[in-house]
Design a protein around this motif. Sequence first.
Motif, mmCIF file in Angstrom:
data_model
loop_
_atom_site.group_PDB
_atom_site.id
_atom_site.type_symbol
_atom_site.label_atom_id
_atom_site.label_comp_id
_atom_site.label_asym_id
_atom_site.label_seq_id
_atom_site.Cartn_x
_atom_site.Cartn_y
_atom_site.Cartn_z
ATOM 1 N N ARG A 273 -4.440 1.766 1.072
ATOM 2 C CA ARG A 273 -4.704 1.367 2.457
ATOM 3 C C ARG A 273 -6.007 1.978 2.965
ATOM 4 O O ARG A 273 -6.836 1.288 3.569
ATOM 5 C CB ARG A 273 -3.540 1.806 3.355
ATOM 6 C CG ARG A 273 -3.575 1.234 4.768
ATOM 7 C CD ARG A 273 -2.385 1.773 5.554
ATOM 8 N NE ARG A 273 -2.103 0.995 6.745
ATOM 9 C CZ ARG A 273 -2.657 1.212 7.935
ATOM 10 N NH1 ARG A 273 -3.574 2.185 8.068
ATOM 11 N NH2 ARG A 273 -2.335 0.475 8.981
ATOM 12 N N ASP B 137 8.247 3.718 0.444
ATOM 13 C CA ASP B 137 9.205 4.760 0.803
ATOM 14 C C ASP B 137 10.117 5.033 -0.398
ATOM 15 O O ASP B 137 10.037 4.369 -1.437
ATOM 16 C CB ASP B 137 10.007 4.370 2.044
ATOM 17 C CG ASP B 137 10.766 3.059 1.875
ATOM 18 O OD1 ASP B 137 11.004 2.618 0.726
ATOM 19 O OD2 ASP B 137 11.140 2.464 2.901
ATOM 20 N N ASN C 157 0.845 -1.192 0.000
ATOM 21 C CA ASN C 157 0.000 0.000 0.000
ATOM 22 C C ASN C 157 0.883 1.246 0.000
ATOM 23 O O ASN C 157 2.117 1.152 -0.048
ATOM 24 C CB ASN C 157 -0.982 -0.011 1.184
ATOM 25 C CG ASN C 157 -0.272 -0.109 2.521
ATOM 26 O OD1 ASN C 157 0.733 0.555 2.760
ATOM 27 N ND2 ASN C 157 -0.805 -0.939 3.414
ATOM 28 N N GLU C 158 0.245 2.428 0.072
ATOM 29 C CA GLU C 158 1.007 3.675 -0.027
ATOM 30 C C GLU C 158 2.009 3.842 1.106
ATOM 31 O O GLU C 158 3.047 4.496 0.942
ATOM 32 C CB GLU C 158 0.064 4.884 -0.084
ATOM 33 C CG GLU C 158 -0.852 5.059 1.107
ATOM 34 C CD GLU C 158 -2.187 4.347 0.961
ATOM 35 O OE1 GLU C 158 -3.182 4.829 1.508
ATOM 36 O OE2 GLU C 158 -2.219 3.294 0.275
ATOM 37 N N ASP C 159 1.741 3.226 2.256
ATOM 38 C CA ASP C 159 2.672 3.341 3.379
ATOM 39 C C ASP C 159 3.922 2.482 3.186
ATOM 40 O O ASP C 159 4.910 2.660 3.898
ATOM 41 C CB ASP C 159 1.971 2.959 4.682
ATOM 42 C CG ASP C 159 0.935 3.981 5.114
ATOM 43 O OD1 ASP C 159 0.933 5.087 4.538
ATOM 44 O OD2 ASP C 159 0.139 3.688 6.026
ATOM 45 N N CYS C 160 3.864 1.555 2.257
ATOM 46 C CA CYS C 160 5.022 0.700 1.975
ATOM 47 C C CYS C 160 6.021 1.378 1.037
ATOM 48 O O CYS C 160 7.206 1.029 1.025
ATOM 49 C CB CYS C 160 4.581 -0.606 1.333
ATOM 50 S SG CYS C 160 3.481 -1.610 2.339
ATOM 51 N N GLU D 228 2.658 -4.616 4.001
ATOM 52 C CA GLU D 228 2.105 -4.417 5.336
ATOM 53 C C GLU D 228 1.097 -5.521 5.631
ATOM 54 O O GLU D 228 0.129 -5.714 4.885
ATOM 55 C CB GLU D 228 1.422 -3.062 5.487
ATOM 56 C CG GLU D 228 0.972 -2.827 6.941
ATOM 57 C CD GLU D 228 0.301 -1.487 7.181
ATOM 58 O OE1 GLU D 228 0.150 -1.115 8.361
ATOM 59 O OE2 GLU D 228 -0.072 -0.816 6.193
#
Length: 246
Positions: free
Chosen positions: A211, A191, A186-189, A239
């Motif tokens: 996410r 980096d 997701n977008e939090d992965c 995630e």
Amino acid sequence: MSVFGTTRDGLNRALRHFGVQVVRGHSDDPAIQPFLSARKTLTAARRAGISVEDYIDRYSAAPGATAESVDALLRLADLGEHVERVCEIGAGSGRYAARVIAATHPGTYEIYETAADWLPRLRSLPNAAVRPTDGHTLSATATESVDLVHAHKLFVYIPLVVAIGYIDEMARVVRPGGTVAFDVVNEDCLDDAMTKHWVSSRATIYGMISRSWLLDRLAQRGLSLLGGHFVPLSGGRTELLVFRRA
């Protein structure tokens, strides 16, 4: 050459050093992705003198990732030492299944797997029940019947619409108070380091899910997020998301 053939050949070049080859599963459905040959993977692990779990983690450039994922799932879900019924989608080599079974001692462990050559190994697991699979649904599992339904390193590889269909099915089969767990990119992965690596290596085999959109969709189906945990993926991370059914 087909998309499958192009992807397969690229993966096989990368995996040749490890004695592993990607082949087509028994389903003709184009939505079902390639998988690792059981015979070649087992042979390579045996020659290396390590477990299948450690072998797959190692060639994925993620040593210890299987244990880390299961430990995070058990911690976030607080399942205890016994659950009656568990369901896993895409169990593959059984590396996650073996750890979950050892920790929770389920009365029945349902398995959906399209790779026919891994099925004998999966059937040998304690209380395993291999279900007929169409690569899209959990049709052999009753609604609100399982305490835990989970999937690992699956939704990052299959088409988005297939992943969403499976996630909806997970929401259907889990009982009230039960647990749903799976990992996604997701977008939090994403980096900067992971994004640069994927761009430079032209890593086109991974799919991504929003996410916030996913959490909203599952909330509409009575699933609340217990927590998340980042786990290694070759060239980046996914995630693991763990939900509880109201």
